[in-house]
Motif scaffolding. Structure first.
Motif, PDB file in Angstrom:
ATOM      1  N   GLY A   3       7.504  -4.232   5.402  1.00  0.00           N
ATOM      2  CA  GLY A   3       7.390  -3.220   4.365  1.00  0.00           C
ATOM      3  C   GLY A   3       6.480  -3.655   3.232  1.00  0.00           C
ATOM      4  O   GLY A   3       6.666  -4.722   2.648  1.00  0.00           O
ATOM      5  N   SER A   4       5.488  -2.814   2.915  1.00  0.00           N
ATOM      6  CA  SER A   4       4.515  -3.166   1.872  1.00  0.00           C
ATOM      7  C   SER A   4       4.780  -2.388   0.596  1.00  0.00           C
ATOM      8  O   SER A   4       3.903  -1.762   0.016  1.00  0.00           O
ATOM      9  CB  SER A   4       3.082  -2.905   2.352  1.00  0.00           C
ATOM     10  OG  SER A   4       2.832  -1.510   2.437  1.00  0.00           O
ATOM     11  N   GLY A   5       6.048  -2.416   0.150  1.00  0.00           N
ATOM     12  CA  GLY A   5       6.415  -1.730  -1.081  1.00  0.00           C
ATOM     13  C   GLY A   5       6.206  -2.600  -2.306  1.00  0.00           C
ATOM     14  O   GLY A   5       5.457  -3.569  -2.294  1.00  0.00           O
ATOM     15  N   GLN A   6       6.918  -2.246  -3.373  1.00  0.00           N
ATOM     16  CA  GLN A   6       6.693  -2.896  -4.661  1.00  0.00           C
ATOM     17  C   GLN A   6       7.298  -4.299  -4.749  1.00  0.00           C
ATOM     18  O   GLN A   6       7.113  -4.994  -5.752  1.00  0.00           O
ATOM     19  CB  GLN A   6       7.249  -2.018  -5.779  1.00  0.00           C
ATOM     20  CG  GLN A   6       6.578  -0.666  -5.869  1.00  0.00           C
ATOM     21  CD  GLN A   6       5.059  -0.786  -6.027  1.00  0.00           C
ATOM     22  OE1 GLN A   6       4.574  -1.415  -6.955  1.00  0.00           O
ATOM     23  NE2 GLN A   6       4.310  -0.186  -5.124  1.00  0.00           N
ATOM     24  N   LYS A  40       4.602   0.345   8.657  1.00  0.00           N
ATOM     25  CA  LYS A  40       4.515   1.428   9.625  1.00  0.00           C
ATOM     26  C   LYS A  40       3.808   2.665   9.080  1.00  0.00           C
ATOM     27  O   LYS A  40       3.438   3.570   9.833  1.00  0.00           O
ATOM     28  CB  LYS A  40       5.916   1.829  10.110  1.00  0.00           C
ATOM     29  CG  LYS A  40       6.820   2.430   9.045  1.00  0.00           C
ATOM     30  CD  LYS A  40       8.186   2.781   9.628  1.00  0.00           C
ATOM     31  CE  LYS A  40       9.149   3.319   8.573  1.00  0.00           C
ATOM     32  NZ  LYS A  40       8.671   4.575   7.957  1.00  0.00           N
ATOM     33  N   ALA A  41       3.635   2.724   7.756  1.00  0.00           N
ATOM     34  CA  ALA A  41       3.022   3.908   7.154  1.00  0.00           C
ATOM     35  C   ALA A  41       1.948   3.469   6.154  1.00  0.00           C
ATOM     36  O   ALA A  41       1.288   2.457   6.344  1.00  0.00           O
ATOM     37  CB  ALA A  41       4.101   4.757   6.484  1.00  0.00           C
ATOM     38  N   ALA A  42       1.798   4.234   5.069  1.00  0.00           N
ATOM     39  CA  ALA A  42       0.767   3.911   4.085  1.00  0.00           C
ATOM     40  C   ALA A  42       1.168   2.718   3.228  1.00  0.00           C
ATOM     41  O   ALA A  42       2.355   2.513   2.946  1.00  0.00           O
ATOM     42  CB  ALA A  42       0.505   5.129   3.196  1.00  0.00           C
ATOM     43  N   LEU A  43       0.184   1.949   2.818  1.00  0.00           N
ATOM     44  CA  LEU A  43       0.445   0.804   1.953  1.00  0.00           C
ATOM     45  C   LEU A  43       0.963   1.281   0.594  1.00  0.00           C
ATOM     46  O   LEU A  43       0.555   2.314   0.074  1.00  0.00           O
ATOM     47  CB  LEU A  43      -0.832  -0.002   1.740  1.00  0.00           C
ATOM     48  CG  LEU A  43      -1.439  -0.695   2.966  1.00  0.00           C
ATOM     49  CD1 LEU A  43      -2.746  -1.377   2.575  1.00  0.00           C
ATOM     50  CD2 LEU A  43      -0.466  -1.699   3.550  1.00  0.00           C
ATOM     51  N   GLY A  44       1.865   0.491   0.014  1.00  0.00           N
ATOM     52  CA  GLY A  44       2.342   0.797  -1.335  1.00  0.00           C
ATOM     53  C   GLY A  44       3.747   1.321  -1.404  1.00  0.00           C
ATOM     54  O   GLY A  44       4.329   1.404  -2.488  1.00  0.00           O
ATOM     55  N   GLY A  45       4.319   1.729  -0.272  1.00  0.00           N
ATOM     56  CA  GLY A  45       5.703   2.190  -0.273  1.00  0.00           C
ATOM     57  C   GLY A  45       5.899   3.510  -0.998  1.00  0.00           C
ATOM     58  O   GLY A  45       4.956   4.257  -1.266  1.00  0.00           O
ATOM     59  N   THR A  46       7.148   3.782  -1.358  1.00  0.00           N
ATOM     60  CA  THR A  46       7.520   5.057  -1.969  1.00  0.00           C
ATOM     61  C   THR A  46       6.809   5.286  -3.298  1.00  0.00           C
ATOM     62  O   THR A  46       6.275   6.366  -3.556  1.00  0.00           O
ATOM     63  CB  THR A  46       9.040   5.116  -2.175  1.00  0.00           C
ATOM     64  OG1 THR A  46       9.689   5.059  -0.904  1.00  0.00           O
ATOM     65  CG2 THR A  46       9.443   6.407  -2.873  1.00  0.00           C
ATOM     66  N   CYS A  47       6.798   4.288  -4.154  1.00  0.00           N
ATOM     67  CA  CYS A  47       6.251   4.463  -5.506  1.00  0.00           C
ATOM     68  C   CYS A  47       4.839   5.019  -5.482  1.00  0.00           C
ATOM     69  O   CYS A  47       4.538   6.019  -6.126  1.00  0.00           O
ATOM     70  CB  CYS A  47       6.281   3.132  -6.257  1.00  0.00           C
ATOM     71  SG  CYS A  47       5.545   3.218  -7.911  1.00  0.00           S
ATOM     72  N   PHE A  87      11.696 -11.206   5.258  1.00  0.00           N
ATOM     73  CA  PHE A  87      11.972 -10.441   4.045  1.00  0.00           C
ATOM     74  C   PHE A  87      11.811  -8.947   4.347  1.00  0.00           C
ATOM     75  O   PHE A  87      10.746  -8.525   4.792  1.00  0.00           O
ATOM     76  CB  PHE A  87      11.014 -10.844   2.931  1.00  0.00           C
ATOM     77  CG  PHE A  87      11.025 -12.321   2.641  1.00  0.00           C
ATOM     78  CD1 PHE A  87      11.888 -12.856   1.708  1.00  0.00           C
ATOM     79  CD2 PHE A  87      10.149 -13.177   3.314  1.00  0.00           C
ATOM     80  CE1 PHE A  87      11.890 -14.221   1.431  1.00  0.00           C
ATOM     81  CE2 PHE A  87      10.142 -14.540   3.049  1.00  0.00           C
ATOM     82  CZ  PHE A  87      11.025 -15.065   2.107  1.00  0.00           C
ATOM     83  N   MET A  88      12.851  -8.169   4.096  1.00  0.00           N
ATOM     84  CA  MET A  88      12.823  -6.735   4.390  1.00  0.00           C
ATOM     85  C   MET A  88      12.657  -5.948   3.097  1.00  0.00           C
ATOM     86  O   MET A  88      13.436  -6.098   2.159  1.00  0.00           O
ATOM     87  CB  MET A  88      14.117  -6.326   5.096  1.00  0.00           C
ATOM     88  CG  MET A  88      14.384  -7.104   6.366  1.00  0.00           C
ATOM     89  SD  MET A  88      16.018  -6.732   7.099  1.00  0.00           S
ATOM     90  CE  MET A  88      17.122  -7.417   5.848  1.00  0.00           C
ATOM     91  N   ASN A  89      11.622  -5.106   3.062  1.00  0.00           N
ATOM     92  CA  ASN A  89      11.360  -4.242   1.912  1.00  0.00           C
ATOM     93  C   ASN A  89      11.018  -2.855   2.452  1.00  0.00           C
ATOM     94  O   ASN A  89       9.938  -2.326   2.243  1.00  0.00           O
ATOM     95  CB  ASN A  89      10.203  -4.828   1.086  1.00  0.00           C
ATOM     96  CG  ASN A  89       9.860  -4.030  -0.162  1.00  0.00           C
ATOM     97  OD1 ASN A  89       8.703  -3.920  -0.542  1.00  0.00           O
ATOM     98  ND2 ASN A  89      10.853  -3.460  -0.821  1.00  0.00           N
ATOM     99  N   VAL A  90      11.991  -2.292   3.182  1.00  0.00           N
ATOM    100  CA  VAL A  90      11.712  -1.117   4.009  1.00  0.00           C
ATOM    101  C   VAL A  90      12.041   0.216   3.348  1.00  0.00           C
ATOM    102  O   VAL A  90      11.839   1.270   3.942  1.00  0.00           O
ATOM    103  CB  VAL A  90      12.442  -1.221   5.364  1.00  0.00           C
ATOM    104  CG1 VAL A  90      11.882  -2.378   6.180  1.00  0.00           C
ATOM    105  CG2 VAL A  90      13.953  -1.381   5.178  1.00  0.00           C
TER     106      VAL A  90
END
Length: 463
Positions: free
Chosen positions: A15-18, A39-46, A141-144
């Motif tokens: 996960g490439s979130g914050q 699996k999706a766009a870089l940057g996560g939800t934010c 490390f999970m940041n999903v």
């Protein structure tokens, strides 16, 4: 499994979130070989469906409101504002893309980081599978993050989520929102200001039920003053497709079955952690009753070497808490090993206009501590700056531990509330006595100058 086909890394980040992106860069700086799986766009939800795009829409909606409100400030507007959702969306997309490009560049510039696209699933405690690739590490490390929770009863209707509503290029004529909490209310005001007829359906007896009753009531009043229709206590909600092409929602209220219909339906009934997508059972990972990974104060799960950061650990659902998870993790790995979740003071904002900024406990939570409390509340209508701006809705309140003189919680619902709350938060982190703020000299005219006056009104809270 052929062992030679396994790719070994010093760390795997899912996960490439914050939390995931800065952690990848921090590990790379320490010369770790890192696999970053997304699996999706870089940057996560934010970046993609949360803060950046929604606050861009809030700004556009605010501009539309400012034009409509201009006559109240002596400015004559000869024509009504024309809303161009395509242009609003284009501006939002530009902001999102700029953030993605910045993240991609930072990650690509590091030779230590391997970006791997796809959905990761656990094979065991040290291995994950992404497509046909098998990755191995003693540190995972999970940041999903999380996704929209869709309740039963809406399977047969065309609904929107917080993600898909941001892709509309035409203003909904009649928007029904199921869910009266933070996400639902922000979109309610946004689209009402942009020209939609908006109805909010909430199962509970009050909006944003986590907040104190008086805060909830004020938020409802603010929205209803702008023409948003709010229906609380709507039970047994179900979606229903109409022959006309519209979408109906049936519900039970006050002993009667009722139905409303509109052109669009937004489901905003909370979030589900994406933990289940990883097949966590293969690694023996424990989830709580809501599906979040169980972590200790150092963010480690029940499996040594596997950590959960961000929304999927249930310890905060905000960008700032996710980034703080990274900071804790960085300190635990390379620093003094002193930072933990126990240090964090909960804080967040509801970005309706005027916004709600909250730090620490609600009044209800403070009462449950059994401490001797001092409490004060003042209306925004008492503030010169708010009067001058013509924005006097809301109130400011503070809760203090009478014995320690520490601020336990504060809420600023009013113009600038999302920024002003930082003054209280700074005092709380600094463990400053509320008396120091009473004696502070704040700039005039600002909304912040109410803080010393508010603290002067503190009184013992009646049992």
């Amino acid at each position: 499994m052929i062992e030679d086909s396994v790719e070994t890394f010093d760390a795997i980040i899912i996960g490439s979130g914050q939390a995931g992106n800065p952690l990848a860069l921090a590990l790379a700086k320490e010369k770790w070989k890192v696999a970053l799986v997304e699996k999706a766009a870089l940057g996560g939800t934010c970046v993609n469906t949360g803060c950046t795009p929604t606050k861009a829409y809030v700004a556009s909606a605010r501009a539309a409101w400012a034009v409509s409100n201009a006559p109240n400030l002596g400015i004559e507007v000869l024509t009504s504002p024309k809303i161009n959702l395509k242009a609003i969306k284009k501006r939002k997309d530009k902001l999102v893309n700029e953030s993605r490009i910045g993240i991609r560049k930072a990650l690509n510039d590091s030779s230590q980081i391997s970006m791997i696209r796809g959905t990761a699933t656990f094979i065991d405690k040290t291995k994950v599978k992404v497509g046909t690739r098998i990755l191995k590490s003693s540190k995972i490390f999970m940041n999903v993050g999380a996704r929209a929770r869709i309740p039963e009863g809406f399977e047969d209707v065309d609904y929107l989520t917080n993600t898909s509503i941001l892709q509309l290029d035409k203003i909904p004529d009649d928007l029904i929102i199921v869910g009266g909490s933070y996400i639902g209310l922000e979109f309610a005001q946004i689209f009402k200001r942009l020209g939609s007829k908006v109805t909010v359906l909430e199962m509970g007896n009050a909006l944003i039920s986590r907040e104190d009753k008086h805060t909830s009531e004020t938020v409802r009043e603010i929205l209803e003053n702008e023409g948003v229709k709010v229906i609380c206590g709507a039970k047994c909600l179900k979606g229903k497709a109409k022959k006309s092409g519209k979408i109906g929602v049936t519900f039970h209220k006050d002993g009667k079955d009722k139905e409303i219909y509109g052109t669009h339906l937004l489901i905003a009934t909370g979030r589900l952690p994406n933990s289940d997508l990883l097949k966590p059972e293969n690694a023996g990972l424990q989830l709580n009753e809501k599906g979040y990974f169980q972590v200790n104060e150092k963010l480690e799960t029940n499996i040594t070497g596997i950590y959960a950061l961000g929304d999927c650990n249930g310890k905060g659902a905000f960008t700032h808490t996710s980034y703080n998870d990274f900071e804790i993790m960085q300190d635990q790995l390379f620093g003094g090993k002193k930072r933990t979740l126990n240090d964090r003071i909960i804080n967040y904002a509801l970005y309706i206009d005027p916004p709600l900024g909250r730090a620490g406990m609600t009044l209800k939570e403070a009462k449950e501590t059994g401490k001797k409390l001092l409490f004060a509340r003042m209306s925004m209508s008492n503030i010169s700056r708010a009067k001058e701006k013509g924005e006097t809705q809301g109130q400011m309140e503070v809760i203090v531990d009478a014995d320690s003189e520490q601020i336990l919680g504060a809420a600023v619902l009013g113009t600038g509330g999302d920024e002003i709350i930082g003054t209280f938060l700074t005092a709380m982190y600094g463990k400053i006595s509320y008396k120091a703020l009473i004696n502070s000299v704040q700039t005039h005219p600002t909304v912040t100058e109410l803080i010393p006056t508010l603290l002067q009104q503190l009184k013992p809270l009646d049992e």
